[in-house]
Design a protein around this motif. Structure first.
Motif, PDB file in Angstrom:
ATOM      1  N   ALA A 140       0.824  -1.205   0.000  1.00 35.22           N
ATOM      2  CA  ALA A 140       0.000   0.000   0.000  1.00 35.22           C
ATOM      3  C   ALA A 140       0.863   1.263   0.000  1.00 35.22           C
ATOM      4  CB  ALA A 140      -0.942  -0.001   1.209  1.00 35.22           C
ATOM      5  N   VAL A 141       1.898   1.290   0.823  1.00 34.98           N
ATOM      6  CA  VAL A 141       2.783   2.452   0.893  1.00 34.98           C
ATOM      7  C   VAL A 141       3.524   2.633  -0.429  1.00 34.98           C
ATOM      8  CG1 VAL A 141       4.842   3.397   2.012  1.00 34.98           C
ATOM      9  CG2 VAL A 141       3.019   2.423   3.398  1.00 34.98           C
ATOM     10  N   THR A 142       4.013   1.540  -0.993  1.00 34.80           N
ATOM     11  CA  THR A 142       4.732   1.615  -2.265  1.00 34.80           C
ATOM     12  C   THR A 142       3.822   2.131  -3.373  1.00 34.80           C
ATOM     13  OG1 THR A 142       6.222  -0.174  -1.611  1.00 34.80           O
ATOM     14  CG2 THR A 142       6.027   0.275  -3.973  1.00 34.80           C
ATOM     15  N   GLN A 143       2.588   1.620  -3.440  1.00 34.25           N
ATOM     16  CA  GLN A 143       1.635   2.092  -4.450  1.00 34.25           C
ATOM     17  C   GLN A 143       1.309   3.562  -4.251  1.00 34.25           C
ATOM     18  OE1 GLN A 143      -1.590  -0.688  -3.993  1.00 34.25           O
ATOM     19  NE2 GLN A 143      -0.845  -1.999  -5.634  1.00 34.25           N
ATOM     20  N   TRP A 144       1.134   3.975  -2.985  1.00 34.80           N
ATOM     21  CA  TRP A 144       0.821   5.370  -2.683  1.00 34.80           C
ATOM     22  C   TRP A 144       1.935   6.281  -3.199  1.00 34.80           C
ATOM     23  CZ3 TRP A 144       2.987   9.146   0.534  1.00 34.80           C
ATOM     24  CH2 TRP A 144       2.172  10.243   0.789  1.00 34.80           C
ATOM     25  N   TRP A 145       3.192   5.910  -2.912  1.00 35.01           N
ATOM     26  CA  TRP A 145       4.321   6.715  -3.386  1.00 35.01           C
ATOM     27  C   TRP A 145       4.397   6.695  -4.905  1.00 35.01           C
ATOM     28  CZ3 TRP A 145       6.694  10.480  -1.228  1.00 35.01           C
ATOM     29  CH2 TRP A 145       6.889  10.517   0.149  1.00 35.01           C
ATOM     30  N   ASP A 146       4.268   5.512  -5.522  1.00 34.71           N
ATOM     31  CA  ASP A 146       4.385   5.381  -6.977  1.00 34.71           C
ATOM     32  C   ASP A 146       3.331   6.199  -7.720  1.00 34.71           C
ATOM     33  OD1 ASP A 146       6.556   3.705  -6.662  1.00 34.71           O
ATOM     34  OD2 ASP A 146       5.448   1.870  -7.150  1.00 34.71           O
ATOM     35  N   LEU A 147       2.142   6.279  -7.155  1.00 35.71           N
ATOM     36  CA  LEU A 147       1.050   7.019  -7.805  1.00 35.71           C
ATOM     37  C   LEU A 147       1.065   8.508  -7.476  1.00 35.71           C
ATOM     38  CD1 LEU A 147      -1.831   4.416  -7.320  1.00 35.71           C
ATOM     39  CD2 LEU A 147      -0.596   4.963  -9.443  1.00 35.71           C
ATOM     40  N   GLY A 148       1.904   8.926  -6.539  1.00 39.28           N
ATOM     41  CA  GLY A 148       1.992  10.347  -6.177  1.00 39.28           C
ATOM     42  C   GLY A 148       0.706  10.887  -5.587  1.00 39.28           C
ATOM     43  N   LEU A 149       0.034  10.082  -4.783  1.00 39.33           N
ATOM     44  CA  LEU A 149      -1.252  10.487  -4.214  1.00 39.33           C
ATOM     45  C   LEU A 149      -1.078  11.508  -3.093  1.00 39.33           C
ATOM     46  CD1 LEU A 149      -2.922   6.973  -4.063  1.00 39.33           C
ATOM     47  CD2 LEU A 149      -3.286   8.773  -5.758  1.00 39.33           C
ATOM     48  N   ASP A 150      -2.148  12.235  -2.803  1.00 40.65           N
ATOM     49  CA  ASP A 150      -2.160  13.218  -1.710  1.00 40.65           C
ATOM     50  C   ASP A 150      -2.280  12.503  -0.377  1.00 40.65           C
ATOM     51  OD1 ASP A 150      -2.145  15.351  -3.532  1.00 40.65           O
ATOM     52  OD2 ASP A 150      -4.333  15.326  -3.678  1.00 40.65           O
ATOM     53  N   HIS A 151      -1.937  13.227   0.687  1.00 40.61           N
ATOM     54  CA  HIS A 151      -2.061  12.670   2.030  1.00 40.61           C
ATOM     55  C   HIS A 151      -3.452  12.988   2.564  1.00 40.61           C
ATOM     56  CE1 HIS A 151      -0.740  11.071   5.812  1.00 40.61           C
ATOM     57  NE2 HIS A 151      -1.145  12.156   6.426  1.00 40.61           N
ATOM     58  N   THR A 152      -4.410  12.196   2.067  1.00 40.47           N
ATOM     59  CA  THR A 152      -5.796  12.343   2.498  1.00 40.47           C
ATOM     60  C   THR A 152      -6.358  10.963   2.795  1.00 40.47           C
ATOM     61  OG1 THR A 152      -6.654  12.108   0.246  1.00 40.47           O
ATOM     62  CG2 THR A 152      -6.153  14.362   0.992  1.00 40.47           C
ATOM     63  N   ALA A 153      -7.452  10.918   3.495  1.00 44.88           N
ATOM     64  CA  ALA A 153      -8.084   9.630   3.808  1.00 44.88           C
ATOM     65  C   ALA A 153      -8.454   8.882   2.529  1.00 44.88           C
ATOM     66  CB  ALA A 153      -9.313   9.846   4.683  1.00 44.88           C
ATOM     67  N   GLU A 154      -8.916   9.611   1.515  1.00 44.99           N
ATOM     68  CA  GLU A 154      -9.307   8.975   0.259  1.00 44.99           C
ATOM     69  C   GLU A 154      -8.110   8.358  -0.452  1.00 44.99           C
ATOM     70  OE1 GLU A 154     -10.181  12.177   1.046  1.00 44.99           O
ATOM     71  OE2 GLU A 154     -12.220  11.677   1.669  1.00 44.99           O
ATOM     72  N   ALA A 155      -7.006   9.093  -0.501  1.00 50.63           N
ATOM     73  CA  ALA A 155      -5.796   8.591  -1.179  1.00 50.63           C
ATOM     74  C   ALA A 155      -5.225   7.409  -0.406  1.00 50.63           C
ATOM     75  CB  ALA A 155      -4.758   9.707  -1.316  1.00 50.63           C
TER      76      ALA A 155
END
Length: 98
Positions: free
Chosen positions: A83-98
């Motif tokens: 999950a953390v790797t995907q979050w970083w790879d996708l450049g998502l915001d730091h929000t509950a939705e992301a």
């Protein structure tokens, strides 16, 4: 698909706060070292959190994140690392939705 669902369920039982997840994201900016099952509970996340120094208001959240990471099962550890790797790879915001 069954393995991914087992990971999701196991990780969801931990109950992370958005602040704790932000601390984990900050600690793992360099990425995960390997996609393997670690001998250490919490895997690379636990290692990354040990390198952080608690300061002020964040210290309770850091200690909580360390405690939760150290209690993760192997299944939940892999789910969190993915999950953390995907979050970083996708450049998502730091929000509950992301």
């Amino acid at each position: 698909d069954l393995w991914r669902e087992a990971q999701r369920i196991d990780l969801a039982r931990t109950g992370w706060t958005l602040v704790e997840l932000g601390i984990i994201a900050d600690a793992t900016q360099a990425g995960m070292t390997a996609d393997t099952v670690s001998q250490l509970p919490g895997g690379d996340i636990t290692i990354a959190l040990q390198d952080l120094t608690p300061d002020g208001a964040d210290s309770a959240d850091l200690l909580s994140a360390r405690d939760k990471a150290s209690r993760l099962s192997a299944c939940a550890t892999i789910a969190m690392e993915h999950a953390v790797t995907q979050w970083w790879d996708l450049g998502l915001d730091h929000t509950a939705e992301a």
